[in-house]
Scaffold this motif. Structure first.
Motif, PDB file in Angstrom:
ATOM      1  N   LYS A  22      40.083 -21.746   6.827  1.00 46.19           N
ATOM      2  CA  LYS A  22      39.032 -20.732   6.939  1.00 46.19           C
ATOM      3  C   LYS A  22      39.069 -20.011   8.275  1.00 46.19           C
ATOM      4  CE  LYS A  22      35.765 -23.668   5.833  1.00 46.19           C
ATOM      5  NZ  LYS A  22      34.399 -24.207   5.608  1.00 46.19           N
ATOM      6  N   PHE A  66      33.987 -19.479  -3.268  1.00 47.05           N
ATOM      7  CA  PHE A  66      34.207 -20.041  -1.928  1.00 47.05           C
ATOM      8  C   PHE A  66      34.433 -21.546  -2.082  1.00 47.05           C
ATOM      9  CE2 PHE A  66      31.534 -16.290  -0.669  1.00 47.05           C
ATOM     10  CZ  PHE A  66      32.481 -15.665   0.133  1.00 47.05           C
ATOM     11  N   CYS A  69      33.752 -24.284   0.580  1.00 48.35           N
ATOM     12  CA  CYS A  69      32.378 -24.445   1.063  1.00 48.35           C
ATOM     13  C   CYS A  69      31.476 -25.121   0.040  1.00 48.35           C
ATOM     14  CB  CYS A  69      31.779 -23.076   1.421  1.00 48.35           C
ATOM     15  SG  CYS A  69      32.704 -22.159   2.655  1.00 48.35           S
ATOM     16  N   THR A  97      29.243 -17.370   3.556  1.00 50.69           N
ATOM     17  CA  THR A  97      29.784 -18.224   2.498  1.00 50.69           C
ATOM     18  C   THR A  97      28.786 -19.274   2.026  1.00 50.69           C
ATOM     19  OG1 THR A  97      30.734 -19.708   4.157  1.00 50.69           O
ATOM     20  CG2 THR A  97      32.123 -17.910   3.361  1.00 50.69           C
ATOM     21  N   LEU A 130      41.232 -17.235   1.147  1.00 52.66           N
ATOM     22  CA  LEU A 130      41.865 -18.493   1.522  1.00 52.66           C
ATOM     23  C   LEU A 130      42.878 -18.911   0.467  1.00 52.66           C
ATOM     24  CD1 LEU A 130      41.801 -20.986   3.483  1.00 52.66           C
ATOM     25  CD2 LEU A 130      40.031 -21.932   1.991  1.00 52.66           C
TER      26      LEU A 130
END
Length: 244
Positions: A22, A66, A69, A97, A130
């Motif tokens: 990240k 995400f 997360c 996020t 990512l």
């Protein structure tokens, strides 16, 4: 019929990106134009006919998860980096996020649409995604509808309003970048410059200088630090497997 407060969504594809962690990912898409990625569509969506007509567009919207997360709790108030971490805003006034539903939205430029080893791919340029990001949907970007000339950006300054420090490379880093570019045919110098000049450090570190940081891209680790009036790229460390 399932309750309206609960939904099940299917992953249509996975992103293969230069960003391996990240830290270092730009806070918005399109800021780092040299960032490359490709979207691999997975069965039953890995068919070229499902993309017929998309080659007439230059950009797409990507809705994604995400995924890094998902173990973290959402937050009602966020300290946006653009406010220096000194003020809080409601999560729905930010693109943070840490959301009730960990869903992101990015507009990216598309390149080739192709098949390779019986897999279907879309090349992406300027993505802020990512590596391993699950994708939920893609839609074509429509300039006449999606670009609003008089829209306001709230507390987030435009790139032209940001004070960007120059990025300088040590002699060692220059030589290492040249070697990497010649070996892998990747424009790593420009990519590093575009990422670091965005200052990816968390807000609480923005005032510190001479502290070493690392950003992982592909199979390398970029070592850099902030100076008083510029950022300095110190060296490039390749992972052991890439040297074999």
């Amino acid at each position: 019929m399932p309750p309206l407060n609960s939904f099940t969504l299917n992953t249509i594809g996975i992103v293969h990106s230069c960003y391996k962690e990240k830290f270092g990912i730009p806070r918005q898409p399109g800021l780092v134009t040299e960032a490359t990625a490709r979207l691999e569509l997975i069965p039953p969506y890995s068919r070229l006919d499902i993309l017929e007509g998309l080659d007439g567009f230059t950009h797409i919207w990507i809705q994604f998860v995400f995924h890094a997360c998902m173990t973290e709790n959402w937050k009602a108030k966020i300290r946006p980096p653009r406010l220096g971490g000194k003020a809080k805003m409601g999560v729905f006034a930010t693109r943070a996020t840490h959301r009730p539903n960990p869903i992101g939205l990015s507009v990216v430029k598309i390149g080739r649409i192709y098949q390779e080893d019986k897999k279907t791919f879309i090349d992406l340029h300027g993505a802020d995604l990512l590596d391993g990001t699950p994708v939920l949907d893609i839609k074509p970007y429509l300039p006449y509808a999606d670009s609003i000339a008089d829209a306001k950006g709230g507390f987030a300054p435009t790139p032209a309003q940001m004070q960007i420090k120059p990025v300088l490379f040590s002699e060692l880093a220059k030589a290492q970048c040249d070697r990497y570019q010649n070996l892998h045919k990747r424009e790593i110098t420009t990519l590093i410059k575009q990422i670091v000049e965005q200052d990816p450090r968390p807000s609480y570190l923005s005032g510190q200088v001479d502290r070493e940081h690392g950003i992982k891209l592909w199979d390398i680790n970029i070592k850099w630090c902030a100076r008083n009036d510029h950022f300095e790229i110190l060296r490039i460390e390749e992972e052991q497997e890439s040297r074999r």
